[in-house]
Design a protein around this motif. Sequence first.
Motif, PDB file in Angstrom:
ATOM      1  N   LYS A   1      31.365  41.636  52.939  1.00 35.15           N
ATOM      2  CA  LYS A   1      32.737  41.957  52.570  1.00 35.15           C
ATOM      3  C   LYS A   1      32.931  43.420  52.189  1.00 35.15           C
ATOM      4  O   LYS A   1      34.051  43.923  52.189  1.00 35.15           O
TER       5      LYS A   1
ATOM      6  N   ARG B   1      28.258  40.804  39.287  1.00 35.92           N
ATOM      7  CA  ARG B   1      29.520  40.369  39.888  1.00 35.92           C
ATOM      8  C   ARG B   1      29.217  39.452  41.049  1.00 35.92           C
ATOM      9  O   ARG B   1      28.475  39.799  41.956  1.00 35.92           O
TER      10      ARG B   1
ATOM     11  N   THR C   1      32.726  37.811  46.619  1.00 34.32           N
ATOM     12  CA  THR C   1      33.993  37.151  46.900  1.00 34.32           C
ATOM     13  C   THR C   1      33.790  36.099  47.983  1.00 34.32           C
ATOM     14  O   THR C   1      33.238  36.372  49.041  1.00 34.32           O
TER      15      THR C   1
ATOM     16  N   GLU D   1      39.786  45.946  46.092  1.00 33.78           N
ATOM     17  CA  GLU D   1      41.179  45.545  46.271  1.00 33.78           C
ATOM     18  C   GLU D   1      42.131  46.684  45.922  1.00 33.78           C
ATOM     19  O   GLU D   1      43.129  46.900  46.613  1.00 33.78           O
TER      20      GLU D   1
ATOM     21  N   LYS E   1      50.504  46.433  40.356  1.00 32.79           N
ATOM     22  CA  LYS E   1      49.924  45.455  41.281  1.00 32.79           C
ATOM     23  C   LYS E   1      50.202  44.040  40.805  1.00 32.79           C
ATOM     24  O   LYS E   1      50.606  43.164  41.576  1.00 32.79           O
ATOM     25  N   LYS E   2      50.014  43.811  39.472  1.00 37.08           N
ATOM     26  CA  LYS E   2      50.225  42.477  38.918  1.00 37.08           C
ATOM     27  C   LYS E   2      51.678  42.057  39.041  1.00 37.08           C
ATOM     28  O   LYS E   2      51.991  40.952  39.487  1.00 37.08           O
TER      29      LYS E   2
ATOM     30  N   ALA F   1      38.979  38.674  53.038  1.00 32.33           N
ATOM     31  CA  ALA F   1      38.778  38.891  51.605  1.00 32.33           C
ATOM     32  C   ALA F   1      37.908  40.122  51.360  1.00 32.33           C
ATOM     33  O   ALA F   1      36.959  40.397  52.105  1.00 32.33           O
TER      34      ALA F   1
ATOM     35  N   PRO G   1      35.780  42.451  48.190  1.00 34.29           N
ATOM     36  CA  PRO G   1      35.293  42.384  46.812  1.00 34.29           C
ATOM     37  C   PRO G   1      36.382  42.874  45.854  1.00 34.29           C
ATOM     38  O   PRO G   1      37.214  43.717  46.214  1.00 34.29           O
ATOM     39  N   GLU G   2      36.366  42.364  44.650  1.00 30.96           N
ATOM     40  CA  GLU G   2      37.431  42.681  43.701  1.00 30.96           C
ATOM     41  C   GLU G   2      37.586  44.173  43.472  1.00 30.96           C
ATOM     42  O   GLU G   2      38.700  44.690  43.366  1.00 30.96           O
ATOM     43  N   ASP G   3      36.473  44.900  43.419  1.00 33.34           N
ATOM     44  CA  ASP G   3      36.564  46.328  43.105  1.00 33.34           C
ATOM     45  C   ASP G   3      37.114  47.157  44.267  1.00 33.34           C
ATOM     46  O   ASP G   3      37.459  48.325  44.080  1.00 33.34           O
TER      47      ASP G   3
END
Length: 355
Positions: A204, A10, A13, A246, A297-298, A240, A242-244
């Motif tokens: 991050k 991964r 970010t 969020e 969330k979306k 920001a 990391p995606e995991d």
Amino acid sequence: MPSKPDPPNRKPTADDHDSPWKHALELYFPQALALLTPNVHKAIDWTIPAEFLDKELQAIAIPSKKGRRLVDKLAQVRLRDGTDVWLLIHVEVERRLDGQQALKTFAWRLYEYRLRIQSRIMQQRRLTLPPKIYSLGILLESKGLGPDIFHTDEYQGQGVRFRFPVVELETWRSRWDELESLAPANPFAVVVMAQLQANHYRDKRTRLGPKLQMVRQLRHYGYDAVVAMQVYRLIEWMIALPEDLELDFLQAVDALSKENEMTYVTLIERAGRDKGFAEGQAEGRAEGQAKGRAEGKKEGSLEGQAQFLLRLVQRRFGPQPDDITQRIRTASAAQLETWSLNFVDATELDDVFRA
């Protein structure tokens, strides 16, 4: 909350400082000047709104080296004595000005922009003398350079010497308590605090706690719903994760909202997340709950983005007819992202919706 190990394969970010700074300056231009250059703020007649001249700035744009990100805003304002002044705000997005060569290049850039702006305005208005330009540099992380930077070009007794002020955001770190005391009356103080946190927590994976603390603190500032939503979204944008992480952040914010009955999270986003939680719980399975959270969330994020863009459009271009409102509210995520980026430099409504 302990940090989680990086998932395999991964990419980290990347911080996006330029886009949120452009939005923040558009949203809170008077507040930004009040905080960063109060003497200039006091001289301006704020009963006449500032006019952003992004198209003019594009016309005189100076090519930057590949990969370098820059934020330049040009605004025309009216002074209390009736004089027009053009303000050039340059945010140095690069983390540091390393070495004398970088400093000289930075100084030359602002000087060259000044000359180009003056020349263009003189041509447009058929002036015989250059208009007043006030240049301000904002340095996100560089420090120790002093309150002013100089561009000098002298040879054989002739030349120029251009002095312009700079704001080193890192000098505000020792004044954190002052920023917090100013925040209720000036939302731009929160923008500065968010940038300072992003500077400090370079890894991050260490940002979740500090980011949540900033969100938790918002309830003490007394913002109305619109300002609260704007500031909350800027915090999300500037710090920001990391995606995991969020989803962990959104769950924690949701819990804070319910526990403290806070209203700073946009109701549209909140409704979408709650719907997702409810759907996941109804399925009665862990994977169903995860799916519901993701869908909520979306959905919430999409509607929240649409509402945020609509408010920005109305703020700059005035009330919009039903067809424009419906177009934004029914847009896809990709369209909203494109239009939001277009909005930063848009001078006409059609500029927002260009492909």
